[in-house]
Scaffold this active site. Structure first.
Site, mmCIF file in Angstrom:
data_model
loop_
_atom_site.group_PDB
_atom_site.id
_atom_site.type_symbol
_atom_site.label_atom_id
_atom_site.label_comp_id
_atom_site.label_asym_id
_atom_site.label_seq_id
_atom_site.Cartn_x
_atom_site.Cartn_y
_atom_site.Cartn_z
ATOM 1 N N TYR A 66 -1.755 -0.620 10.599
ATOM 2 C CA TYR A 66 -1.935 -1.011 9.188
ATOM 3 C C TYR A 66 -0.635 -0.736 8.419
ATOM 4 O O TYR A 66 -0.147 -1.591 7.675
ATOM 5 C CB TYR A 66 -3.104 -0.235 8.583
ATOM 6 C CG TYR A 66 -3.347 -0.531 7.107
ATOM 7 C CD1 TYR A 66 -3.776 -1.786 6.684
ATOM 8 C CD2 TYR A 66 -3.146 0.452 6.138
ATOM 9 C CE1 TYR A 66 -3.995 -2.055 5.328
ATOM 10 C CE2 TYR A 66 -3.370 0.201 4.792
ATOM 11 C CZ TYR A 66 -3.795 -1.048 4.393
ATOM 12 O OH TYR A 66 -4.003 -1.314 3.058
ATOM 13 N N SER A 89 0.856 -1.188 0.000
ATOM 14 C CA SER A 89 0.000 0.000 0.000
ATOM 15 C C SER A 89 0.891 1.236 0.000
ATOM 16 O O SER A 89 2.060 1.162 0.414
ATOM 17 C CB SER A 89 -0.865 0.002 1.267
ATOM 18 O OG SER A 89 -1.553 1.227 1.403
HETATM 19 N N1 LIG Z 1 -8.688 -0.121 -1.437
HETATM 20 C C1 LIG Z 1 -7.610 0.616 -1.152
HETATM 21 O O1 LIG Z 1 -7.679 1.854 -1.068
HETATM 22 C C2 LIG Z 1 -6.270 -0.063 -0.969
HETATM 23 C C3 LIG Z 1 -5.118 0.757 -0.922
HETATM 24 C C4 LIG Z 1 -3.891 0.171 -0.717
HETATM 25 C C5 LIG Z 1 -3.793 -1.202 -0.572
HETATM 26 N N2 LIG Z 1 -4.910 -1.981 -0.605
HETATM 27 C C6 LIG Z 1 -4.747 -3.422 -0.410
HETATM 28 O O2 LIG Z 1 -5.364 -4.110 -1.470
HETATM 29 C C7 LIG Z 1 -5.740 -5.413 -1.023
HETATM 30 C C8 LIG Z 1 -7.168 -5.713 -1.471
HETATM 31 O O3 LIG Z 1 -8.051 -4.837 -0.790
HETATM 32 P P1 LIG Z 1 -9.373 -4.216 -1.457
HETATM 33 O O4 LIG Z 1 -9.202 -2.760 -1.455
HETATM 34 O O5 LIG Z 1 -9.700 -4.924 -2.699
HETATM 35 O O6 LIG Z 1 -10.428 -4.525 -0.295
HETATM 36 P P2 LIG Z 1 -11.690 -5.516 -0.210
HETATM 37 O O7 LIG Z 1 -12.621 -5.256 -1.332
HETATM 38 O O8 LIG Z 1 -12.190 -5.398 1.174
HETATM 39 O O9 LIG Z 1 -11.030 -6.946 -0.446
HETATM 40 C C9 LIG Z 1 -10.298 -7.617 0.559
HETATM 41 C C10 LIG Z 1 -10.196 -9.066 0.166
HETATM 42 O O10 LIG Z 1 -9.403 -9.736 1.162
HETATM 43 C C11 LIG Z 1 -10.077 -10.928 1.507
HETATM 44 N N3 LIG Z 1 -9.748 -11.363 2.863
HETATM 45 C C12 LIG Z 1 -9.813 -10.657 4.021
HETATM 46 N N4 LIG Z 1 -9.475 -11.459 5.061
HETATM 47 C C13 LIG Z 1 -9.202 -12.678 4.530
HETATM 48 C C14 LIG Z 1 -8.803 -13.919 5.087
HETATM 49 N N5 LIG Z 1 -8.616 -14.079 6.405
HETATM 50 N N6 LIG Z 1 -8.605 -14.966 4.258
HETATM 51 C C15 LIG Z 1 -8.811 -14.840 2.929
HETATM 52 N N7 LIG Z 1 -9.154 -13.691 2.332
HETATM 53 C C16 LIG Z 1 -9.366 -12.621 3.145
HETATM 54 C C17 LIG Z 1 -11.565 -10.632 1.368
HETATM 55 O O11 LIG Z 1 -12.275 -11.846 1.103
HETATM 56 P P3 LIG Z 1 -13.255 -12.631 2.116
HETATM 57 O O12 LIG Z 1 -13.821 -11.616 3.051
HETATM 58 O O13 LIG Z 1 -14.260 -13.267 1.205
HETATM 59 O O14 LIG Z 1 -12.372 -13.641 2.772
HETATM 60 C C18 LIG Z 1 -11.558 -9.746 0.119
HETATM 61 O O15 LIG Z 1 -11.627 -10.537 -1.045
HETATM 62 C C19 LIG Z 1 -5.522 -5.431 0.474
HETATM 63 O O16 LIG Z 1 -4.297 -6.076 0.766
HETATM 64 C C20 LIG Z 1 -5.433 -3.952 0.838
HETATM 65 O O17 LIG Z 1 -4.672 -3.729 1.997
HETATM 66 C C21 LIG Z 1 -6.143 -1.431 -0.830
#
Ligand SMILES: NC(=O)c1ccc[n+]([C@@H]2O[C@H](COP(=O)([O-])OP(=O)(O)OC[C@H]3O[C@@H](n4cnc5c(N)ncnc54)[C@H](OP(=O)(O)O)[C@@H]3O)[C@@H](O)[C@H]2O)c1
Length: 246
Positions: free
Chosen positions: A155, A142
């Site tokens: 985080y 991130s």
């Molecule tokens: N959105 C942003 O602004 C942003 C910015 C920087 C980095 N990121 C990173 O991008 C990645 C994806 O996030 P996103 O933004 O797409 O958020 P999201 O829509 O909330 O997706 C998170 C994903 O992680 C999965 N997950 C959470 N806990 C889990 C577990 N214990 N086992 C397996 N899967 C798990 C969830 O699936 P289930 O709940 O179905 O298990 C979901 O598919 C993350 O690493 C986040 O830190 C996001």
């Protein structure tokens, strides 16, 4: 179809960035192994990938915090497709809170999902990648793994750790033919912030106008990294939104 006959595992594929990465890798011809806990959403995505891109898919319900489940995920992927060429360690949680509000259970959750989940993925896939002298691991960190802001302390600590792991992998594994890319998104429009429970953080977010990226913007960066020639190792990609007011 630059990834024809290649197999990619995507963790956290049930929503947001992971779902978009699955789509874009399938568009390039890869077989896609979808992992997360919400298997109903993975099944729905699998049929979309099959219909839209003609992709071969496999759904494996997986909790990345369970080492045995990550080992099973990789084994099932190998049983179905033979080899694994790409692992996208994308699953993550961002439970922002102020330290003074003492959300210690959420600190633990972030350490478990964001750090241990990534390490279990590496543990499960590395032996086969070392043996085949080929493989690409993408770790999703991130911008918060490069900068810290109030409420992001824990985080950010987990995402700095992901970046340290990526850098260590590059130093140690590139001579074995393995590639590693650390992808650091800025704000992206997904479900990520919906799980925040600290009311002060929620208020802070509500009062701040944002112009976030879309999940496909990050998926495009992943496709860029994995479709380079085998001799090219894209180690670090930072994708921030512009500040233009729309
Ligand atoms: N959105 C942003 O602004 C942003 C910015 C920087 C980095 N990121 C990173 O991008 C990645 C994806 O996030 P996103 O933004 O797409 O958020 P999201 O829509 O909330 O997706 C998170 C994903 O992680 C999965 N997950 C959470 N806990 C889990 C577990 N214990 N086992 C397996 N899967 C798990 C969830 O699936 P289930 O709940 O179905 O298990 C979901 O598919 C993350 O690493 C986040 O830190 C996001």
């Amino acid at each position: 179809m630059k990834l024809h006959d290649q197999t990619a595992i995507v963790t956290g594929a049930s929503s947001g960035i992971g779902e978009a990465i699955a789509h874009e890798l399938a568009r390039e011809g890869a077989n896609i192994v979808l992992a997360a806990r919400r298997s109903d959403r993975l099944e729905a995505l699998a049929s979309q990938l099959e219909k839209k891109h003609g992709a071969k898919t496999l759904v494996v319900k997986t909790d990345v915090t369970r080492r045995d489940e990550m080992e099973r995920l990789v084994q099932e992927a190998k049983d179905e497709f033979g080899t694994i060429d790409i692992l996208v360690n994308n699953a993550g949680v961002m439970l922002l809170s102020f330290l003074k509000n003492d959300h210690v259970d959420e600190w633990e959750r972030m350490v478990d999902v964001n750090i241990k989940g990534v390490l279990y993925g590496i543990h499960a896939v590395l032996p086969s990648m070392m043996e085949q002298k080929h493989g690409h691991i993408i770790n999703v960190s991130s911008v918060a793994g490069h900068e810290i802001f109030p409420s992001s302390t824990v985080y950010s600590a987990t995402k700095y750790a992901v970046r340290a792991i990526s850098q260590g992998m590059e130093k140690e594994l590139s001579s074995s033919g393995l590639r590693v890319t650390n992808v650091s998104p800025g704000a992206v429009s997904t479900e990520l912030t919906q799980h925040i429970t600290d009311s002060e953080v929620k208020e802070m977010f509500a009062s701040r106008p944002m112009n976030p990226l879309q999940p496909t913007d990050i998926a495009n960066a992943v496709v860029y990294a994995v479709t380079q020639p085998e001799s090219v190792n894209i180690n670090e990609v930072i994708v921030r939104p512009t500040n233009k007011v729309m």
